[in-house]
Design a protein around this motif. Structure first.
Motif, PDB file in Angstrom:
ATOM      1  N   PRO A 155      -2.423-129.284  70.561  1.00 56.18           N
ATOM      2  CA  PRO A 155      -3.881-129.388  70.615  1.00 56.18           C
ATOM      3  C   PRO A 155      -4.654-128.301  69.865  1.00 56.18           C
ATOM      4  CG  PRO A 155      -3.012-128.640  72.738  1.00 56.18           C
ATOM      5  CD  PRO A 155      -1.828-128.998  71.896  1.00 56.18           C
ATOM      6  N   PHE A 156      -4.071-127.155  69.656  1.00 58.66           N
ATOM      7  CA  PHE A 156      -4.828-126.057  69.018  1.00 58.66           C
ATOM      8  C   PHE A 156      -3.852-125.079  68.391  1.00 58.66           C
ATOM      9  CE2 PHE A 156      -3.808-124.628  73.269  1.00 58.66           C
ATOM     10  CZ  PHE A 156      -3.387-123.322  73.085  1.00 58.66           C
ATOM     11  N   MET A 157      -4.406-124.146  67.644  1.00 61.72           N
ATOM     12  CA  MET A 157      -3.585-123.121  66.986  1.00 61.72           C
ATOM     13  C   MET A 157      -4.346-121.798  67.027  1.00 61.72           C
ATOM     14  SD  MET A 157      -0.673-122.888  65.249  1.00 61.72           S
ATOM     15  CE  MET A 157      -0.207-124.154  64.081  1.00 61.72           C
ATOM     16  N   PRO A 158      -3.678-120.708  67.404  1.00 61.73           N
ATOM     17  CA  PRO A 158      -4.333-119.402  67.312  1.00 61.73           C
ATOM     18  C   PRO A 158      -4.424-118.943  65.856  1.00 61.73           C
ATOM     19  CG  PRO A 158      -2.142-119.198  68.323  1.00 61.73           C
ATOM     20  CD  PRO A 158      -2.316-120.631  67.937  1.00 61.73           C
ATOM     21  N   VAL A 159      -5.486-118.211  65.534  1.00 59.60           N
ATOM     22  CA  VAL A 159      -5.715-117.716  64.168  1.00 59.60           C
ATOM     23  C   VAL A 159      -6.193-116.269  64.253  1.00 59.60           C
ATOM     24  CG1 VAL A 159      -6.911-118.133  61.983  1.00 59.60           C
ATOM     25  CG2 VAL A 159      -6.527-120.032  63.533  1.00 59.60           C
ATOM     26  N   ARG A 160      -5.675-115.424  63.400  1.00 61.20           N
ATOM     27  CA  ARG A 160      -6.116-114.022  63.334  1.00 61.20           C
ATOM     28  C   ARG A 160      -7.545-113.923  62.800  1.00 61.20           C
ATOM     29  NH1 ARG A 160      -3.623-110.883  66.778  1.00 61.20           N
ATOM     30  NH2 ARG A 160      -1.398-110.559  66.370  1.00 61.20           N
ATOM     31  N   GLY A 161      -8.136-112.758  62.980  1.00 61.33           N
ATOM     32  CA  GLY A 161      -9.454-112.487  62.414  1.00 61.33           C
ATOM     33  C   GLY A 161     -10.563-113.221  63.159  1.00 61.33           C
ATOM     34  N   ASP A 207      -0.973-116.520  55.257  1.00 58.87           N
ATOM     35  CA  ASP A 207       0.200-116.130  56.041  1.00 58.87           C
ATOM     36  C   ASP A 207       0.738-114.782  55.550  1.00 58.87           C
ATOM     37  OD1 ASP A 207      -0.154-118.507  57.368  1.00 58.87           O
ATOM     38  OD2 ASP A 207       1.519-119.549  56.415  1.00 58.87           O
ATOM     39  N   CYS A 208       0.778-114.607  54.237  1.00 60.70           N
ATOM     40  CA  CYS A 208       1.212-113.334  53.636  1.00 60.70           C
ATOM     41  C   CYS A 208       0.338-112.178  54.130  1.00 60.70           C
ATOM     42  CB  CYS A 208       1.071-113.389  52.116  1.00 60.70           C
ATOM     43  SG  CYS A 208       2.537-113.818  51.247  1.00 60.70           S
ATOM     44  N   ALA A 209      -0.970-112.410  54.143  1.00 66.68           N
ATOM     45  CA  ALA A 209      -1.909-111.357  54.548  1.00 66.68           C
ATOM     46  C   ALA A 209      -1.673-110.959  56.006  1.00 66.68           C
ATOM     47  CB  ALA A 209      -3.351-111.825  54.351  1.00 66.68           C
ATOM     48  N   ALA A 210      -1.455-111.947  56.870  1.00 68.68           N
ATOM     49  CA  ALA A 210      -1.274-111.664  58.295  1.00 68.68           C
ATOM     50  C   ALA A 210       0.005-110.882  58.547  1.00 68.68           C
ATOM     51  CB  ALA A 210      -1.273-112.964  59.092  1.00 68.68           C
ATOM     52  N   GLN A 211       0.968-111.007  57.636  1.00 70.08           N
ATOM     53  CA  GLN A 211       2.223-110.273  57.779  1.00 70.08           C
ATOM     54  C   GLN A 211       2.166-108.895  57.132  1.00 70.08           C
ATOM     55  OE1 GLN A 211       5.702-112.471  56.517  1.00 70.08           O
ATOM     56  NE2 GLN A 211       4.709-114.389  57.038  1.00 70.08           N
ATOM     57  N   TYR A 223     -11.208-113.905  57.816  1.00 70.54           N
ATOM     58  CA  TYR A 223      -9.813-113.645  58.185  1.00 70.54           C
ATOM     59  C   TYR A 223      -9.260-112.462  57.383  1.00 70.54           C
ATOM     60  CZ  TYR A 223      -4.801-115.148  58.359  1.00 70.54           C
ATOM     61  OH  TYR A 223      -3.443-115.247  58.505  1.00 70.54           O
ATOM     62  N   LEU A 224      -9.395-112.548  56.063  1.00 71.08           N
ATOM     63  CA  LEU A 224      -8.771-111.533  55.199  1.00 71.08           C
ATOM     64  C   LEU A 224      -9.393-110.144  55.384  1.00 71.08           C
ATOM     65  CD1 LEU A 224      -8.368-113.721  51.995  1.00 71.08           C
ATOM     66  CD2 LEU A 224      -6.542-112.919  53.513  1.00 71.08           C
ATOM     67  N   TYR A 225     -10.679-110.105  55.736  1.00 69.72           N
ATOM     68  CA  TYR A 225     -11.354-108.811  55.935  1.00 69.72           C
ATOM     69  C   TYR A 225     -10.683-108.017  57.060  1.00 69.72           C
ATOM     70  CZ  TYR A 225     -15.774-106.230  54.915  1.00 69.72           C
ATOM     71  OH  TYR A 225     -16.730-105.340  54.475  1.00 69.72           O
ATOM     72  N   PHE A 226     -10.061-108.748  57.997  1.00 71.67           N
ATOM     73  CA  PHE A 226      -9.403-108.105  59.139  1.00 71.67           C
ATOM     74  C   PHE A 226      -7.968-107.691  58.825  1.00 71.67           C
ATOM     75  CE2 PHE A 226     -12.138-109.101  62.862  1.00 71.67           C
ATOM     76  CZ  PHE A 226     -13.051-109.943  62.261  1.00 71.67           C
ATOM     77  N   LEU A 227      -7.359-108.315  57.837  1.00 70.48           N
ATOM     78  CA  LEU A 227      -5.901-108.247  57.707  1.00 70.48           C
ATOM     79  C   LEU A 227      -5.408-107.533  56.462  1.00 70.48           C
ATOM     80  CD1 LEU A 227      -5.217-111.853  58.983  1.00 70.48           C
ATOM     81  CD2 LEU A 227      -4.865-109.722  60.224  1.00 70.48           C
ATOM     82  N   VAL A 228      -6.249-107.454  55.440  1.00 73.33           N
ATOM     83  CA  VAL A 228      -5.834-106.785  54.205  1.00 73.33           C
ATOM     84  C   VAL A 228      -6.320-105.333  54.274  1.00 73.33           C
ATOM     85  CG1 VAL A 228      -6.026-106.736  51.697  1.00 73.33           C
ATOM     86  CG2 VAL A 228      -5.926-108.931  52.906  1.00 73.33           C
ATOM     87  N   PRO A 229      -5.404-104.358  54.169  1.00 74.36           N
ATOM     88  CA  PRO A 229      -5.795-102.953  54.383  1.00 74.36           C
ATOM     89  C   PRO A 229      -6.952-102.493  53.493  1.00 74.36           C
ATOM     90  CG  PRO A 229      -3.409-103.137  54.315  1.00 74.36           C
ATOM     91  CD  PRO A 229      -3.955-104.501  53.976  1.00 74.36           C
ATOM     92  N   ARG A 230      -6.913-102.849  52.233  1.00 72.86           N
ATOM     93  CA  ARG A 230      -7.919-102.330  51.305  1.00 72.86           C
ATOM     94  C   ARG A 230      -8.750-103.491  50.761  1.00 72.86           C
ATOM     95  NH1 ARG A 230      -6.195 -97.898  46.838  1.00 72.86           N
ATOM     96  NH2 ARG A 230      -5.528 -96.958  48.817  1.00 72.86           N
ATOM     97  N   VAL A 231      -9.905-103.729  51.355  1.00 73.98           N
ATOM     98  CA  VAL A 231     -10.788-104.778  50.850  1.00 73.98           C
ATOM     99  C   VAL A 231     -11.881-104.124  50.017  1.00 73.98           C
ATOM    100  CG1 VAL A 231     -12.417-106.613  51.426  1.00 73.98           C
ATOM    101  CG2 VAL A 231     -10.313-106.339  52.771  1.00 73.98           C
ATOM    102  N   ILE A 232     -11.939-104.514  48.761  1.00 75.64           N
ATOM    103  CA  ILE A 232     -12.945-103.971  47.849  1.00 75.64           C
ATOM    104  C   ILE A 232     -14.075-104.984  47.738  1.00 75.64           C
ATOM    105  CG2 ILE A 232     -13.395-103.254  45.466  1.00 75.64           C
ATOM    106  CD1 ILE A 232     -10.307-102.448  45.469  1.00 75.64           C
ATOM    107  N   LEU A 233     -15.266-104.557  48.152  1.00 74.31           N
ATOM    108  CA  LEU A 233     -16.430-105.433  48.031  1.00 74.31           C
ATOM    109  C   LEU A 233     -16.956-105.310  46.612  1.00 74.31           C
ATOM    110  CD1 LEU A 233     -18.214-104.540  51.391  1.00 74.31           C
ATOM    111  CD2 LEU A 233     -16.706-106.489  50.923  1.00 74.31           C
TER     112      LEU A 233
END
Lengths: 271, 247
Positions: A114-120, B71-75, B117-127
């Protein structure tokens, strides 16, 4: 299995939830024109994760009630004119998302969960406008902090264009595997293919790993140049002059209508 | 020291310097200058830097579709990424959705892409945002696509590293949650930066000038790097480098 482009368009009913790929992946512009020609209404488009020219054209032609996507982008061509006009006029319901949440929702559907957890996402205003996203906690580690959960996304139809398909409904998409995910998650997948492969794509070990099996696919139509005027990976690039002409015309109601008259309603104009 | 360079070339070289020593840089949608900077950093890295460019057929290593980058970023497999914003505020919140009271936006932007998502997971985010005006750099964004900072208990492995504009470079002070003026591009002034920035920021007593690209950087940029970026950003490459897409 094998059918015509017009039949594919007829099999996408008004109100259907339709998953579409971004412009750098496989976009069935041939079927988009057929949808506009048949006067499709109230479609709910799902960009996986964004839509480009096909979204802009369908919105401009009045085929779309709802758009669910992480973005509408024409890349280097600039803002999407008909999308922006529809938002301004209040004529389109936009469900703003973010790329990985759309992939995750489709992955949930793919797995039948039914759902999936997502980071961020925590702290983003996107969350406050989504009733199909919520915040939960890791059941195994309460200390891990909040985690967003997104509801499964189950499209009625995936509509894509691919380089190759065979008469069994197998569709070769190579590394553009967002289209594999879309096919897995959707009730039906309809495909136009650049070429019909003479044989069984699953019988070739080099092609099989990049092939959507026919079990997910309910209709295939041959459409040479079927992504035109957008490009198709590994085959051809976008028709730059045509897209610039489209953008010029799509700035105004009359200009957009003249574009549709010339390239959609005029028989065989695109071919 | 009289080497002439285009404004874009200065920005490319400035961003490229921020990528030195990294192992894997990813580039998202609508990012021609950051993308070119990543390719320049790669060309200078002696094979040490991998660049993954979304939407490219020749500069993307991914074989598992659109989700693989995320997925790569989260890892933790991606060291740096670039984000922009129709609006960016003093706490490094970015708005990619629109101006006004959402959903009734007066001006609509393309959408949030993977930023939330990526703002939380990638160490160095350049705006990165070339337009440096008070309408872009605002006190508070109208819509938070992705927040610059998060509460203590939030899973967050990355965030804002710097903000590069057409006038200057800010770095981001995590503790103070504020931008700090790091350097000003040649031909621009502190007063001008202050006038065109809608948020408050910190600055040292003496603000250095952003270093100009040297001759060898420009040669590399206008040669192999220009050719490499032409596949993904043909219109940009034609404008800045005069290259033509062979495809």
């Amino acid at each position: 299995m094998m059918t015509s482009i017009e039949d594919l368009a007829a099999r996408i009913p008004d109100g259907a939830r339709v998953a579409l790929a971004p412009d750098y992946s496989g976009v069935s512009m041939a079927t988009v024109r057929a949808l506009i020609a048949r006067g499709a209404k109230d479609l709910h488009l799902i960009g996986v994760p964004s839509v480009g020219f096909q979204g802009d054209m369908l919105i401009g032609a009045g085929c779309v009630a709802t758009l669910e996507a992480a973005a509408v982008t024409l890349d280097e061509y600039g803002p999407a004119p008909q999308f922006n006009a529809a938002i301004k006029a209040g004529a389109l319901k936009m469900i703003d998302g973010t790329c990985p949440a759309i992939h995750a929702g489709l992955q949930a559907a793919e797995k039948g969960i039914p759902f999936m957890p997502v980071r961020g996402i925590v702290g983003s205003d996107l969350l406050t406008h989504r009733d199909d996203w919520t915040i939960g906690h890791d059941p195994f580690d309460e200390e891990d902090g909040p985690i967003v959960m997104v509801k499964a996304i189950r499209p009625d139809v995936t509509l894509i264009h691919a380089p190759l398909a065979d008469c069994h409904g197998n569709v070769w998409i190579g590394v553009r595997r967002e289209m594999m995910l879309m096919a897995h998650a959707s009730r039906n997948t309809l495909v136009t293919a650049e070429e019909i492969y003479d044989g069984d794509l699953l019988a070739d070990e080099r092609l099989a790993p990049g092939t959507i099996p026919g079990l997910y696919v309910s209709g295939v139509a041959e459409a040479a140049n079927g992504a035109w005027p957008v490009g198709l990976f590994g085959r051809y690039g976008p028709d730059d002059a045509h897209l610039r002409d489209y953008l010029q015309r799509a700035r105004t109601v009359d200009g957009f209508a003249s574009y549709l008259d010339e390239f959609v309603h005029a028989p065989k104009a695109a071919e | 020291m009289s080497t002439d360079f285009a404004p874009e070339e200065l920005l490319i070289a400035t961003v490229a310097d921020m990528l030195t020593g990294l192992g894997h840089v990813a580039v998202g949608a609508q990012s021609p200058i950051p993308g070119t900077a990543a390719l320049l950093a790669r060309a200078r890295s002696g094979g040490g830097l991998r660049v993954s460019m979304l939407g490219s057929e020749t500069h993307s290593p991914f074989t598992d579709g659109g989700r693989e980058l995320f997925d790569c970023a989260a890892q933790g497999r991606i060291d740096a990424f670039f984000l922009g914003g129709g609006q960016i505020d003093g706490q490094a919140n970015i708005n990619l959705v629109g101006i006004g009271d959402y959903p009734e936006t007066k001006v609509r932007f393309p959408g949030s892409f993977g930023s939330a998502y990526l703002y939380f997971l990638v160490p160095r985010v350049i705006l990165f945002r070339e337009e440096h005006t008070a309408r872009v750099l605002v006190p508070k964004v109208d819509f938070v696509s992705a927040p610059g900072v998060s509460e203590e208990n939030t899973y967050r492995k990355g965030g804002p590293h710097a903000l590069v504009t057409g006038r200057c470079v800010f770095d981001f002070d995590d503790a103070a949650k504020r931008f700090r003026l790091q350097s000003i591009h040649p031909g621009h002034t502190v007063d001008e930066v202050r006038e065109h920035t809608g948020f408050n920021f910190d600055m040292p007593d003496d603000v250095p000038e952003t270093p100009a690209p040297d001759a060898s950087t420009l040669a590399l940029l206008r040669g192999d790097v220009a050719e490499a970026v032409t596949e993904r950003y043909p219109a940009f490459a034609a404008k800045v480098f005069g290259t033509v897409n062979a495809a």
